[in-house]
Write an enzyme that holds these catalytic residues in place. Structure first.
Site, PDB file in Angstrom:
ATOM      1  N   ILE A   1       0.881  -1.172   0.079  1.00 23.97           N
ATOM      2  CA  ILE A   1       0.059   0.169  -0.007  1.00 23.97           C
ATOM      3  C   ILE A   1       0.833   1.186  -0.173  1.00 23.97           C
ATOM      4  CG2 ILE A   1      -2.102  -0.830   0.834  1.00 23.97           C
ATOM      5  CD1 ILE A   1      -1.328   0.329   3.714  1.00 23.97           C
TER       6      ILE A   1
ATOM      7  N   ALA B   1      -1.469  -3.182   8.005  1.00 19.88           N
ATOM      8  CA  ALA B   1      -0.744  -2.368   9.016  1.00 19.88           C
ATOM      9  C   ALA B   1       0.323  -3.315   9.427  1.00 19.88           C
ATOM     10  CB  ALA B   1      -1.651  -2.013  10.111  1.00 19.88           C
ATOM     11  N   GLU B   2       1.463  -2.534   9.974  1.00 15.83           N
ATOM     12  CA  GLU B   2       2.287  -2.982  10.788  1.00 15.83           C
ATOM     13  C   GLU B   2       1.621  -3.003  12.150  1.00 15.83           C
ATOM     14  OE1 GLU B   2       5.208  -4.333  10.492  1.00 15.83           O
ATOM     15  OE2 GLU B   2       5.438  -4.269   8.400  1.00 15.83           O
TER      16      GLU B   2
ATOM     17  N   THR C   1       3.891   2.245   6.393  1.00 23.18           N
ATOM     18  CA  THR C   1       2.799   1.739   5.986  1.00 23.18           C
ATOM     19  C   THR C   1       1.346   2.285   6.650  1.00 23.18           C
ATOM     20  OG1 THR C   1       3.832  -0.441   5.733  1.00 23.18           O
ATOM     21  CG2 THR C   1       1.412  -0.867   6.400  1.00 23.18           C
TER      22      THR C   1
ATOM     23  N   THR D   1      -7.500   0.752  16.392  1.00 18.74           N
ATOM     24  CA  THR D   1      -7.314   0.052  17.496  1.00 18.74           C
ATOM     25  C   THR D   1      -7.433   0.945  18.926  1.00 18.74           C
ATOM     26  OG1 THR D   1      -5.436  -0.832  19.011  1.00 18.74           O
ATOM     27  CG2 THR D   1      -4.699   0.970  17.284  1.00 18.74           C
ATOM     28  N   ASP D   2      -7.877   0.320  19.885  1.00 19.95           N
ATOM     29  CA  ASP D   2      -8.186   1.235  21.032  1.00 19.95           C
ATOM     30  C   ASP D   2      -6.929   1.617  21.602  1.00 19.95           C
ATOM     31  OD1 ASP D   2      -6.940  -0.980  21.932  1.00 19.95           O
ATOM     32  OD2 ASP D   2      -8.292  -1.609  23.677  1.00 19.95           O
ATOM     33  N   GLU D   3      -5.682   1.143  21.023  1.00 16.90           N
ATOM     34  CA  GLU D   3      -4.487   1.955  21.756  1.00 16.90           C
ATOM     35  C   GLU D   3      -4.263   3.462  21.193  1.00 16.90           C
ATOM     36  OE1 GLU D   3      -1.012  -0.669  21.409  1.00 16.90           O
ATOM     37  OE2 GLU D   3      -2.464  -2.402  21.101  1.00 16.90           O
TER      38      GLU D   3
ATOM     39  N   TYR E   1       3.480   2.547  17.215  1.00 24.84           N
ATOM     40  CA  TYR E   1       2.538   1.849  16.695  1.00 24.84           C
ATOM     41  C   TYR E   1       1.311   2.586  16.934  1.00 24.84           C
ATOM     42  CZ  TYR E   1      -1.403  -1.252  16.523  1.00 24.84           C
ATOM     43  OH  TYR E   1      -2.638  -1.872  16.146  1.00 24.84           O
TER      44      TYR E   1
ATOM     45  N   LYS F   1      -1.152   4.553  14.108  1.00 25.96           N
ATOM     46  CA  LYS F   1      -2.614   4.299  13.976  1.00 25.96           C
ATOM     47  C   LYS F   1      -3.574   5.484  14.234  1.00 25.96           C
ATOM     48  CE  LYS F   1      -4.275   0.726  13.051  1.00 25.96           C
ATOM     49  NZ  LYS F   1      -4.703   0.139  11.719  1.00 25.96           N
TER      50      LYS F   1
ATOM     51  N   PRO G   1       9.586  -0.644  26.990  1.00 22.90           N
ATOM     52  CA  PRO G   1       9.415   0.948  27.359  1.00 22.90           C
ATOM     53  C   PRO G   1       8.289   1.683  27.022  1.00 22.90           C
ATOM     54  CG  PRO G   1      11.137   0.063  25.879  1.00 22.90           C
ATOM     55  CD  PRO G   1      10.257  -0.969  25.867  1.00 22.90           C
TER      56      PRO G   1
ATOM     57  N   TYR H   1      14.168 -10.698  22.595  1.00 24.79           N
ATOM     58  CA  TYR H   1      14.286 -11.294  23.888  1.00 24.79           C
ATOM     59  C   TYR H   1      15.905 -11.513  24.392  1.00 24.79           C
ATOM     60  CZ  TYR H   1       9.058 -11.387  23.184  1.00 24.79           C
ATOM     61  OH  TYR H   1       7.891 -11.001  23.103  1.00 24.79           O
TER      62      TYR H   1
END
Ligand code: NAD
Ligand code: TYD
Length: 350
Positions: free
Chosen positions: A61, A84-85, A101, A131-133, A156, A160, A288, A347
């Site tokens: 896109i 999306a990412e 993206t 998203t709710d974020e 992120y 969004k 973080p 990790y």
């Protein structure tokens, strides 16, 4: 006959939306646009790929010409935009990819819709899945509603939020017919095992440590992915133009409680002694800027459009565990290659 573009249809939620629309609406032509990043996998759609009303197009896109060419080719009546990412930890490692993206890609789609529909918006709809974020982080109490001010706190969620603002700006400026939904955390089949639930299922089955960020006292509101797909179907067909709908499961869990429940289910499914999987819990350095709590008030969607979640969490989680254990080949396939490099970077272990 309607022609609908679904972007990101080879990903987790997108594949469930594509499957629902292809099977429920045989008179719609469904075009699935996907770049097939690490998170996109055509295996997710094996069961419907030969349906006569389904077509796949491998497109990025971010590539304006390719997006415009696709709109010219198909003359879409509607767009459901999920590409999306989508992973917060990756956005912390590489924010630029998310801006490309999630922001630029969304604006390319908005432009293509606007130019292709040429102000004749009758029967057209651009549905943006968010998203709710974007609302930020809650304290111990309260819920996100459709009027909560945006306060994104990770790369992120900032990307969004930015895409949501562009969608609304296109409505205000060009009168593009749009609708937006903001959903809580999803879980279920075909979710890439970088997100909490499939990551931990995969690690438990491989007897690998379960990396719990901080004290595990963060709270999320979990929704079964097939319920998200039915909410999208409801909003696509019955939502009011220009509106935002919050989608949630009325189902808050502290991470550590959810992880313990998952360990109990996995012990049972793998015939392990009670408490064996919990021994894999390892507290690691916190993410973080970790958002403390998300909780959605989905009253508007319930009272105005009659949608509600179909599954209790315990039942949904058990179904999800069963799916991953029955689909080990899928899991093994997506956790090779790029996944291993990401895992080591995130990790610091193999
Ligand atoms: P996902 O990462 O599983 O899938 C994303 C899909 O988008 C993949 O198939 C990927 O190949 C494709 N994609 C990525 N970049 C692209 C590009 N440049 N061009 C074309 N395709 C591209 O994501 P998901 O969890 O299924 O999320 C789907 C949407 O729902 C996203 O917009 C996300 O923000 C939103 N959302 C997700 C959740 C959740 O809990 N997963 C909750 C609320 C909202
Ligand atoms: P995640 O599935 O990444 O969703 P999001 O961050 O978008 O809510 O994470 C869900 C919760 O689980 C979040 O509070 C972070 C936490 N978490 C861990 O504790 N360890 C992990 O390895 C991951 C991936 C997440």
């Amino acid at each position: 006959m309607k022609t609908i573009l679904i972007t990101g249809g080879a990903g987790f939620i997108g594949s469930h939306v594509v499957r629902l629309f292809v099977t429920k609406y045989p008179d719609y032509k469904i075009v699935n646009l996907d770049k097939l990043t690490y998170a996109g996998n055509l295996e997710n759609l094996k069961d419907i790929e030969n349906q006569p009303n389904y077509t796949f197009e491998k497109v990025d896109i971010v590539n304006e010409d390719a997006v415009n060419a696709l709109f010219a080719k198909y003359q879409f009546d509607g767009v459901i935009h999920l590409a999306a990412e989508s992973h917060v930890d990756r956005s912390i490692l590489n924010p630029l990819e998310f801006i490309m993206t999630n922001v630029l890609g969304t604006v390319n789609l908005l432009n293509a819709a606007k130019n292709n529909w040429k102000d004749n918006y009758n029967g057209k709809l651009f549905y943006h899945v968010s998203t709710d974020e974007v609302y930020g982080s809650l304290g111990e109490t309260g819920f996100f509603t459709e009027t909560t001010a945006y306060d994104p706190r990770s790369p992120y969620s900032a990307s969004k939020a930015s895409s949501d603002h562009f969608v609304r700006a296109y409505e205000n400026t060009y009168h593009l017919p749009i609708v937006i939904s903001n959903c809580s955390n999803n879980y279920g089949s075909y979710q890439f095992p970088e997100k909490l639930i499939p990551l931990f299922i995969n690690n438990i089955r491989n007897n690998k440590p379960l990396p719990v960020y901080g004290k595990g006292d963060y709270t999320r509101d979990w929704l079964y992915v097939e319920d998200h797909a039915t909410a999208i179907d409801t909003i696509f067909h019955n939502g009011k133009l220009g509106e935002t709908y919050n989608i949630g499961g009325f189902n808050e869990w502290q991470n550590i409680d959810l992880i313990r429940l998952l360990c109990t289910i996995m012990d049972k499914k793998l015939n392990r002694n009670t408490g064996e999987s919990e021994k894999l819990i390892t507290y690691v350095t916190d993410r973080p800027g970790h958002d403390k709590r998300y909780a959605i008030d989905a009253t508007k969607l319930n009272t105005e459009l009659g949608w509600k979640p179909s599954l209790q969490f315990e039942e949904g989680l058990e179904k999800t565990v069963d799916w991953y254990l029955e689909n080990e080949a899928w899991l093994n396939n997506v956790t090779s290659g790029e996944y291993l490099q990401y895992y080591i970077k995130q990790y610091q272990v193999g």
